[in-house]
Scaffold this motif. Structure first.
Motif, PDB file in Angstrom:
ATOM      1  N   ARG A 127      43.197  36.682  44.076  1.00  0.00           N
ATOM      2  CA  ARG A 127      42.497  36.710  45.365  1.00  0.00           C
ATOM      3  C   ARG A 127      42.561  38.101  46.014  1.00  0.00           C
ATOM      4  NH1 ARG A 127      45.421  33.881  50.252  1.00  0.00           N
ATOM      5  NH2 ARG A 127      46.494  35.891  50.125  1.00  0.00           N
ATOM      6  N   ASP A 128      43.731  38.747  45.951  1.00  0.00           N
ATOM      7  CA  ASP A 128      43.963  39.955  46.749  1.00  0.00           C
ATOM      8  C   ASP A 128      43.733  41.275  46.013  1.00  0.00           C
ATOM      9  OD1 ASP A 128      44.613  38.168  48.730  1.00  0.00           O
ATOM     10  OD2 ASP A 128      46.749  38.633  48.749  1.00  0.00           O
ATOM     11  N   LEU A 129      43.714  41.261  44.689  1.00  0.00           N
ATOM     12  CA  LEU A 129      43.506  42.500  43.935  1.00  0.00           C
ATOM     13  C   LEU A 129      42.031  42.673  43.600  1.00  0.00           C
ATOM     14  CD1 LEU A 129      46.457  42.353  41.353  1.00  0.00           C
ATOM     15  CD2 LEU A 129      46.427  43.468  43.599  1.00  0.00           C
ATOM     16  N   ASP A 130      41.626  43.908  43.410  1.00  0.00           N
ATOM     17  CA  ASP A 130      40.292  44.233  42.921  1.00  0.00           C
ATOM     18  C   ASP A 130      40.388  44.547  41.430  1.00  0.00           C
ATOM     19  OD1 ASP A 130      39.068  44.078  45.483  1.00  0.00           O
ATOM     20  OD2 ASP A 130      39.786  46.100  45.944  1.00  0.00           O
ATOM     21  N   ASP A 131      39.262  44.458  40.738  1.00  0.00           N
ATOM     22  CA  ASP A 131      39.176  44.801  39.311  1.00  0.00           C
ATOM     23  C   ASP A 131      40.242  44.073  38.492  1.00  0.00           C
ATOM     24  OD1 ASP A 131      37.080  46.612  39.910  1.00  0.00           O
ATOM     25  OD2 ASP A 131      38.556  48.140  40.458  1.00  0.00           O
ATOM     26  N   VAL A 132      40.353  42.796  38.712  1.00  0.00           N
ATOM     27  CA  VAL A 132      41.369  41.969  38.057  1.00  0.00           C
ATOM     28  C   VAL A 132      40.995  41.714  36.604  1.00  0.00           C
ATOM     29  CG1 VAL A 132      42.382  39.640  38.026  1.00  0.00           C
ATOM     30  CG2 VAL A 132      42.099  40.861  40.193  1.00  0.00           C
ATOM     31  N   THR A 133      41.990  41.869  35.728  1.00  0.00           N
ATOM     32  CA  THR A 133      41.848  41.415  34.349  1.00  0.00           C
ATOM     33  C   THR A 133      42.899  40.331  34.136  1.00  0.00           C
ATOM     34  OG1 THR A 133      43.347  43.106  33.478  1.00  0.00           O
ATOM     35  CG2 THR A 133      41.004  43.628  33.498  1.00  0.00           C
ATOM     36  N   ARG A 134      42.494  39.324  33.368  1.00  0.00           N
ATOM     37  CA  ARG A 134      43.383  38.193  33.106  1.00  0.00           C
ATOM     38  C   ARG A 134      43.663  38.082  31.617  1.00  0.00           C
ATOM     39  NH1 ARG A 134      43.210  33.845  37.292  1.00  0.00           N
ATOM     40  NH2 ARG A 134      41.882  34.559  38.961  1.00  0.00           N
ATOM     41  N   ASP A 135      44.769  37.428  31.313  1.00  0.00           N
ATOM     42  CA  ASP A 135      45.135  37.141  29.934  1.00  0.00           C
ATOM     43  C   ASP A 135      44.142  36.113  29.385  1.00  0.00           C
ATOM     44  OD1 ASP A 135      46.517  36.928  27.567  1.00  0.00           O
ATOM     45  OD2 ASP A 135      48.414  36.331  28.480  1.00  0.00           O
ATOM     46  N   GLU A 136      44.227  35.867  28.099  1.00  0.00           N
ATOM     47  CA  GLU A 136      43.327  34.911  27.464  1.00  0.00           C
ATOM     48  C   GLU A 136      43.459  33.498  28.009  1.00  0.00           C
ATOM     49  OE1 GLU A 136      46.344  34.667  23.704  1.00  0.00           O
ATOM     50  OE2 GLU A 136      45.098  36.389  24.127  1.00  0.00           O
ATOM     51  N   ASP A 137      44.573  33.198  28.693  1.00  0.00           N
ATOM     52  CA  ASP A 137      44.727  31.867  29.280  1.00  0.00           C
ATOM     53  C   ASP A 137      43.839  31.670  30.507  1.00  0.00           C
ATOM     54  OD1 ASP A 137      46.020  33.216  31.381  1.00  0.00           O
ATOM     55  OD2 ASP A 137      47.974  32.317  31.000  1.00  0.00           O
ATOM     56  N   GLY A 138      43.262  32.763  31.013  1.00  0.00           N
ATOM     57  CA  GLY A 138      42.381  32.680  32.170  1.00  0.00           C
ATOM     58  C   GLY A 138      43.102  32.623  33.496  1.00  0.00           C
ATOM     59  N   CYS A 139      44.416  32.584  33.464  1.00  0.00           N
ATOM     60  CA  CYS A 139      45.210  32.482  34.694  1.00  0.00           C
ATOM     61  C   CYS A 139      46.048  33.715  34.958  1.00  0.00           C
ATOM     62  CB  CYS A 139      46.138  31.271  34.637  1.00  0.00           C
ATOM     63  SG  CYS A 139      45.305  29.711  34.913  1.00  0.00           S
ATOM     64  N   THR A 140      46.767  34.157  33.960  1.00  0.00           N
ATOM     65  CA  THR A 140      47.728  35.229  34.140  1.00  0.00           C
ATOM     66  C   THR A 140      47.020  36.541  34.452  1.00  0.00           C
ATOM     67  OG1 THR A 140      49.217  34.140  32.586  1.00  0.00           O
ATOM     68  CG2 THR A 140      49.664  36.454  33.088  1.00  0.00           C
ATOM     69  N   VAL A 141      47.294  37.080  35.642  1.00  0.00           N
ATOM     70  CA  VAL A 141      46.704  38.360  36.020  1.00  0.00           C
ATOM     71  C   VAL A 141      47.475  39.457  35.302  1.00  0.00           C
ATOM     72  CG1 VAL A 141      46.267  39.953  37.925  1.00  0.00           C
ATOM     73  CG2 VAL A 141      45.874  37.503  38.241  1.00  0.00           C
ATOM     74  N   GLU A 142      46.771  40.204  34.475  1.00  0.00           N
ATOM     75  CA  GLU A 142      47.374  41.284  33.693  1.00  0.00           C
ATOM     76  C   GLU A 142      47.345  42.610  34.438  1.00  0.00           C
ATOM     77  OE1 GLU A 142      49.031  41.185  30.788  1.00  0.00           O
ATOM     78  OE2 GLU A 142      48.864  39.015  30.878  1.00  0.00           O
ATOM     79  N   SER A 143      46.265  42.845  35.208  1.00  0.00           N
ATOM     80  CA  SER A 143      46.163  44.100  35.947  1.00  0.00           C
ATOM     81  C   SER A 143      45.151  43.950  37.073  1.00  0.00           C
ATOM     82  CB  SER A 143      45.756  45.254  35.028  1.00  0.00           C
ATOM     83  OG  SER A 143      44.448  45.043  34.535  1.00  0.00           O
ATOM     84  N   GLY A 144      45.198  44.912  37.967  1.00  0.00           N
ATOM     85  CA  GLY A 144      44.268  44.957  39.088  1.00  0.00           C
ATOM     86  C   GLY A 144      44.688  46.060  40.040  1.00  0.00           C
ATOM     87  N   THR A 145      43.938  46.204  41.101  1.00  0.00           N
ATOM     88  CA  THR A 145      44.215  47.238  42.092  1.00  0.00           C
ATOM     89  C   THR A 145      44.323  46.610  43.464  1.00  0.00           C
ATOM     90  OG1 THR A 145      42.995  48.857  40.783  1.00  0.00           O
ATOM     91  CG2 THR A 145      43.400  49.404  43.101  1.00  0.00           C
ATOM     92  N   LEU A 146      45.425  46.899  44.130  1.00  0.00           N
ATOM     93  CA  LEU A 146      45.587  46.503  45.526  1.00  0.00           C
ATOM     94  C   LEU A 146      45.006  47.648  46.354  1.00  0.00           C
ATOM     95  CD1 LEU A 146      46.647  44.463  47.579  1.00  0.00           C
ATOM     96  CD2 LEU A 146      48.872  45.605  47.446  1.00  0.00           C
ATOM     97  N   THR A 147      43.778  47.460  46.775  1.00  0.00           N
ATOM     98  CA  THR A 147      43.075  48.492  47.525  1.00  0.00           C
ATOM     99  C   THR A 147      43.465  48.365  48.997  1.00  0.00           C
ATOM    100  OG1 THR A 147      41.239  48.308  45.975  1.00  0.00           O
ATOM    101  CG2 THR A 147      40.793  49.447  48.044  1.00  0.00           C
ATOM    102  N   GLU A 148      43.964  49.428  49.562  1.00  0.00           N
ATOM    103  CA  GLU A 148      44.449  49.467  50.943  1.00  0.00           C
ATOM    104  C   GLU A 148      45.445  48.344  51.211  1.00  0.00           C
ATOM    105  OE1 GLU A 148      43.090  50.147  55.544  1.00  0.00           O
ATOM    106  OE2 GLU A 148      41.543  49.881  54.053  1.00  0.00           O
TER     107      GLU A 148
END
Length: 178
Positions: A23-44
């Motif tokens: 919800r809070d990160l931008d440019d989120v990538t998830r693991d193959e399970d579709g749930c686990t957030v692998e990376s993203g950016t907390l903008t401001e």
């Protein structure tokens, strides 16, 4: 006393922590399970104003903050609740926010009388969220906290309280020790 960390209380097959990161990160990538957030950016970042890159397994630079800290909630009413209500508070998106880890750890279990985000533009939103969570869960506030919230919100009278539509009790399959 607030249940196991980050369960899937909303039934979407993803744990609460990953729901909030997504919800809070931008440019989120998830693991193959579709749930686990692998990376993203907390903008401001709300607490500091900084931009923070999140990479799972990397340095812990993004935390999920309980806006009303669980220890604060415990001291101000949660100790008398049924476990399902404590679990609901701990996992309520209204009370959760992805933030800078250092600022979150500095905050600890402080309430609005003793800690405010250094990022001035977020203070009104922060105070409004504190009030909304405490109202929703019928938690009390100290006189110092009440004065601090009134002072902050007095500077931004048009700030509306955020609305949360999640129930104040967790589904029956979740339990915590009494």
């Amino acid at each position: 006393m607030f249940g196991s960390p980050w369960p899937d209380v909303d039934g979407n097959d993803c744990g609460t922590r990953d729901d909030i990161l997504a919800r809070d990160l931008d440019d989120v990538t998830r693991d193959e399970d579709g749930c686990t957030v692998e990376s993203g950016t907390l903008t401001e970042d709300p607490f500091t104003g900084a931009t923070i890159d999140f990479v799972r397994g990397g340095p812990s630079e993004v935390d999920i903050d309980h806006l009303v800290a669980l220890s604060d909630a415990w001291q101000k009413g949660a100790r008398t609740w049924e476990p399902a209500k404590r679990i609901a508070l701990a996992n309520d998106p209204l009370n959760l926010l992805a933030v800078d880890a250092g600022a979150n750890r500095q905050k600890g279990d402080a309430d609005a009388a003793t800690w405010l985000p250094s990022h001035q533009p977020y203070r009104c939103t922060y105070a409004a969220a504190q009030v909304a969570v405490k109202q929703k869960y019928e938690l009390w506030v100290t006189e110092a906290e009440k004065q601090a919230l009134a002072r902050i919100l007095g500077d931004c009278p048009d700030t509306e309280l955020p609305q949360g539509d999640t129930p104040t009790t967790a589904p029956p399959e979740f339990s915590a020790p009494d």
